[in-house]
Design an enzyme around this catalytic site. Structure first.
Site, mmCIF file in Angstrom:
data_model
loop_
_atom_site.group_PDB
_atom_site.id
_atom_site.type_symbol
_atom_site.label_atom_id
_atom_site.label_comp_id
_atom_site.label_asym_id
_atom_site.label_seq_id
_atom_site.Cartn_x
_atom_site.Cartn_y
_atom_site.Cartn_z
ATOM 1 N N ASN A 45 0.833 -1.206 0.000
ATOM 2 C CA ASN A 45 0.000 0.000 0.000
ATOM 3 C C ASN A 45 0.861 1.247 0.000
ATOM 4 O OD1 ASN A 45 -2.640 1.510 0.594
ATOM 5 N ND2 ASN A 45 -1.368 2.160 2.318
ATOM 6 N N GLU A 46 0.597 2.153 -0.927
ATOM 7 C CA GLU A 46 1.238 3.483 -0.955
ATOM 8 C C GLU A 46 2.723 3.424 -0.607
ATOM 9 O OE1 GLU A 46 -1.118 6.324 1.320
ATOM 10 O OE2 GLU A 46 -2.680 6.300 -0.225
ATOM 11 N N TYR A 50 -7.934 11.817 -2.886
ATOM 12 C CA TYR A 50 -8.905 12.366 -1.938
ATOM 13 C C TYR A 50 -9.035 13.857 -2.223
ATOM 14 C CZ TYR A 50 -8.267 8.032 0.724
ATOM 15 O OH TYR A 50 -8.231 6.708 1.122
ATOM 16 N N GLU A 110 -8.454 3.689 -3.702
ATOM 17 C CA GLU A 110 -8.855 4.602 -2.621
ATOM 18 C C GLU A 110 -9.308 5.892 -3.275
ATOM 19 O OE1 GLU A 110 -6.330 5.235 0.812
ATOM 20 O OE2 GLU A 110 -5.551 3.185 0.681
ATOM 21 N N GLN A 149 -13.793 5.009 3.058
ATOM 22 C CA GLN A 149 -13.865 3.620 3.438
ATOM 23 C C GLN A 149 -15.339 3.250 3.619
ATOM 24 O OE1 GLN A 149 -11.057 2.767 6.612
ATOM 25 N NE2 GLN A 149 -9.331 3.549 5.412
HETATM 26 O O1 AHR Z 1 -7.980 5.697 3.758
HETATM 27 C C1 AHR Z 1 -7.169 6.308 4.734
HETATM 28 C C2 AHR Z 1 -5.689 6.204 4.408
HETATM 29 O O2 AHR Z 1 -5.421 6.961 3.266
HETATM 30 C C3 AHR Z 1 -5.157 4.844 4.051
HETATM 31 O O3 AHR Z 1 -4.786 4.096 5.175
HETATM 32 C C4 AHR Z 1 -3.944 5.157 3.230
HETATM 33 O O4 AHR Z 1 -3.648 4.154 2.299
HETATM 34 C C5 AHR Z 1 -4.265 6.491 2.596
HETATM 35 O O5 AHR Z 1 -3.249 7.383 2.735
#
Ligand code: AHR
Length: 501
Positions: A174-175, A246, A294, A352
């Site tokens: 992840n990331e 995001y 995400e 989420q």
């Molecule tokens: O979704 C919240 C966080 O955002 C996750 O844990 C991470 O992968 C991202 O930075």
């Protein structure tokens, strides 16, 4: 206001929607799992501790693939802590979220939660490539998927899960580009680790589907170079590359926030171009597709302080953003962006599912309710299945600081197997209704079967524990289909679902 227009024609399509475009994400973060999905003793909980009220809402939301167990959490995750007798599972520090992980909910509980959601719910398991590597990934794969007759598969049966979990879709970390990630790597280091892990996992099962980590955001300094380097190492071994994005209004710039999907669409197109560039360099006929695993509206700028102040609590209230009508309109526009790229985006996970930047909220021991963002997602998942039609809008525009002139109308349309068509449309104007005129060519459509609108005189209206149904969609008025023309007026700042049969 000038009329916004587009034409729909079955000869011009984008691609078929993969059901996994309506995926979501359950991370061991805050109260997503504990007192979210899982709360033994809650009045609606079943014998396994799964909240029945949450399960009902998850089904109504229509989620498909569910990514688990993180997120940043996964980069310190020890899968073996999360299986076997609950009373023997260790408590561990979760460095990512400065919390204590009890492991009362683990791998088996996750699979059982998915099975309860129904056959549409598919596991999407993330692997720890931060503090761990190839060996542990293989052990987890064997424990989860091998039918039996080996130490780890027999251990699963001993733990009560005779049937293999059948996890097909795996995220290789992840990331890993993010300096905040435990075990953060350079692109070259990660590319090698991902390639070696993928190769080994395919030795165990050539049918696995693998997602390599792309950048954790388009604004990362290594963006695009990261993707190119990672794919150079992994091109023949993986199926997808991940994207994360995001959005939030920064410095009160609501107009740019409303046009967030402009950024999301460019991000997708940049990653597609990078994948295809590497494919061309390697003279490969294979196409790497995208896993937007995400995405959401997230008031992230408020988060950092919250996390650094924590002193290792269990399931603290973290990232519990409350979503307004404005947020839901932007959120709907992000869904439109994903659908508009259904030819290359195969998987997408709303980050989420419960309590943590989520469409579903719960109170411990109390009720569960739908946030404003619940409605666009549920409607898109229900009606956005089939073939995406190519929509090129001719729309009035407005000025934004970040993206220059942006269209007031953002739209897409999906044709179902039964020939019905659903138009998803957002009016980004904060003050003006937007007249819409759609020419329908050769689709055999004769009637409007519904026009659902999410809008409110108060763009800051939201659903809360005290007022859980303050915001719900209402019926649009005056929408007509006559002589092959659909006409409607989209309310200011609105998300619209127009169904045609
Ligand atoms: O979704 C919240 C966080 O955002 C996750 O844990 C991470 O992968 C991202 O930075």
């Amino acid at each position: 206001m000038r009329t916004a227009r587009f034409t729909l024609d079955p000869a011009f399509t984008v691609g078929t929607v993969d059901p996994r475009l309506f995926g979501s994400f359950v991370e061991h973060l805050g109260r997503c799992v504990y007192t979210g999905v899982f709360e033994p003793g809650h009045p609606t909980a079943d014998a396994d501790g799964i909240r029945g009220d949450v399960l009902d809402l998850v089904r109504e939301l229509g989620v498909t693939a569910v990514r688990y167990p993180g997120g940043n959490f996964v980069s310190g995750y020890r899968w073996e802590d999360s299986v076997g007798p609950v009373e023997e599972r260790p408590r561990r520090l979760d460095l990512a979220w400065r919390s204590t992980e009890t492991n009362r909910f683990g791998l088996s509980e996750y699979i059982s939660f998915l099975r309860k959601i129904g056959p549409q719910a598919e596991p999407m398991m993330a692997l720890n490539l931060g503090t761990r590597g190839v060996a542990e990934a293989l052990q987890l794969q064997e424990y989860a998927n091998h039918p039996g007759g080996t130490a780890l598969s027999d251990l699963r049966a001993e733990h009560g899960d005779k049937d293999p979990f059948g996890i097909r879709l795996w995220c290789l970390g992840n990331e890993m580009d993010g300096p905040w990630q435990t075990g953060h790597k350079t692109a070259a280091e990660y590319g090698r680790t991902a390639a070696e892990t993928a190769r080994a996992m395919r030795q165990l099962d050539p049918g696995v589907q693998l997602v390599a980590c792309g950048s954790s955001g388009r604004s990362m300094p290594t963006f695009a170079e990261w993707e190119a380097t990672v794919l150079q190492e992994t091109y023949d071994l993986v199926d997808y590359i991940s994207l994360h994005a995001y959005y939030e209004p920064l410095d009160g710039d609501v107009d740019s926030f409303l046009a967030s999907a402009v950024d999301m669409e460019s991000f997708i197109e940049d990653v597609v171009a990078t994948c295809d560039h590497v494919g061309a360099r390697l003279k490969s006929r294979k196409k790497i597709n995208l896993s937007f695993d995400e995405w959401n509206v997230w008031y992230m700028s408020r988060t950092e302080e919250q996390v650094s102040a924590l002193d290792w609590p269990e399931a603290p209230r973290l990232l519990e953003d409350s979503y307004s009508v404005l947020d839901a309109v932007v959120f709907g526009s992000l869904l439109i962006a994903l659908l508009r790229h259904a030819d290359r985006v195969a998987v997408a996970c709303l980050a989420q599912l419960v309590n943590v930047i989520a469409p579903i909220m719960t109170e411990p021991g109390g009720p569960a309710w739908r946030q404003t963002t619940f409605f666009p997602f549920a409607q898109a998942s229900k009606y956005g299945r089939g073939e995406v039609l190519d929509v090129r809008v001719d729309s009035p525009t407005y000025a934004t600081e970040k993206y220059g002139e942006a269209d007031l109308l953002h739209a897409t349309a999906v044709r179902g197997e039964d020939g019905t068509v659903t138009v998803f449309a957002v009016n980004r104007s904060r003050t003006e209704p937007l007249p819409l005129d759609v020419a329908l060519n050769g689709l055999g459509l004769t009637s409007v079967t519904g026009h659902s609108v999410l809008a409110d005189a108060d763009p800051d209206a939201r659903n809360t524990l005290a007022e859980p149904e303050r915001v719900v969609p209402h019926a649009g008025e005056g929408t007509t289909l006559d002589g092959g023309r659909l006409t409607a007026v989209l309310e200011p700042l609105s998300w619209n679902v127009i169904r045609l049969a």
